[in-house]
Design an enzyme around this catalytic site. Sequence first.
Site, short mmCIF file in Angstrom:
data_model
loop_
_atom_site.label_atom_id
_atom_site.label_comp_id
_atom_site.label_asym_id
_atom_site.label_seq_id
_atom_site.Cartn_x
_atom_site.Cartn_y
_atom_site.Cartn_z
N GLU A 117 36.33 6.71 51.36
CA GLU A 117 37.59 6.17 51.23
C GLU A 117 38.28 6.45 53.22
OE1 GLU A 117 39.46 5.25 47.64
OE2 GLU A 117 39.46 7.25 47.40
N HIS A 135 38.93 13.96 45.26
CA HIS A 135 39.21 12.10 46.24
C HIS A 135 40.86 12.98 47.15
CE1 HIS A 135 42.75 9.58 46.51
NE2 HIS A 135 42.05 8.63 45.99
P1 PGA Z 1 44.71 2.23 46.88
O1 PGA Z 1 43.95 3.61 46.10
O2 PGA Z 1 43.41 1.44 46.59
O3 PGA Z 1 45.78 2.32 46.89
O4 PGA Z 1 44.37 2.28 48.74
C1 PGA Z 1 42.43 4.01 46.80
C2 PGA Z 1 42.04 5.54 46.26
O5 PGA Z 1 42.83 6.14 46.39
O6 PGA Z 1 40.97 5.66 45.78
#
Ligand code: PGA
Length: 253
Positions: free
Chosen positions: A170, A98
């Site tokens: 992401e 992540h």
């Molecule tokens: P968010 O986070 O939906 O708060 O933008 C997503 C993540 O970091 O997995």
Amino acid sequence: MKNISKKIIIGNWKMNLSYKDSVILGKKIINNLKGKRIKNEVVILPDFSALSSISQIIKKPLVLGAQDIAKNKLGAYTGEVSLESLKQLNCSYILIGHSERRQYFFDDEMIADKMKNVLENSNITPILCIGETLGQKRSGKTLLVLEKQIKTAFSKVGKLTNKKIIIAYEPVWAIGTGRIITVADAIVIHKKIKSLVEKICHNNLPKELGIIYGGSININNFSNFKDCSDISGLLIGGTSLKAGDFLNIVNNF
Ligand code: PGA
């Protein structure tokens, strides 16, 4: 390489809740979904302290995952949590790489070791997170960054042909910012990620691959990402902390 058979919705609680509040939220979601037929796979990722308690009460169709994993097996690694423990707690998924972990706690190289540990020593599905920063996007480096992240993550893994892998795209600039990618851009990048995996793992393709999107998903925008065959699900941070909103997405994605 097949697409994962069901779309997947993952709630990443990060370190937003205390142990007690995690159990309260877990109970709300478990009780609501208990015994229901849900067409999507639904996963929650509480922090390590809450995994044990939630693992004792969790019911299908909801499943449990962890937010990270040690790169080593058991041993003198203070502060780490082992794969063995996560297996015993019935975790079905483990998040690896992540962007918050990459930024504060380790380098990209460690991701290769974590992927190897999970894939070689368990049947747990890794959720590999990749994504570019705003600066990288602005300088046109998105695809180069993604390629390097995928190459590194798969650089030490053994046989993949019987494995399921989730890749969560992401964009770092979309995480927790309220800024969101357009669906058209997400589709282009998801297709590219798939072809990068095909190139990088060419003679050792995973049995199943799911490419999901994460970053500022909420109840007003999630449905834009529905019904796209290139988007196999969502990784949800902030919005997954509100049981009602999370369940709304789970039931309507
Ligand atoms: P968010 O986070 O939906 O708060 O933008 C997503 C993540 O970091 O997995």
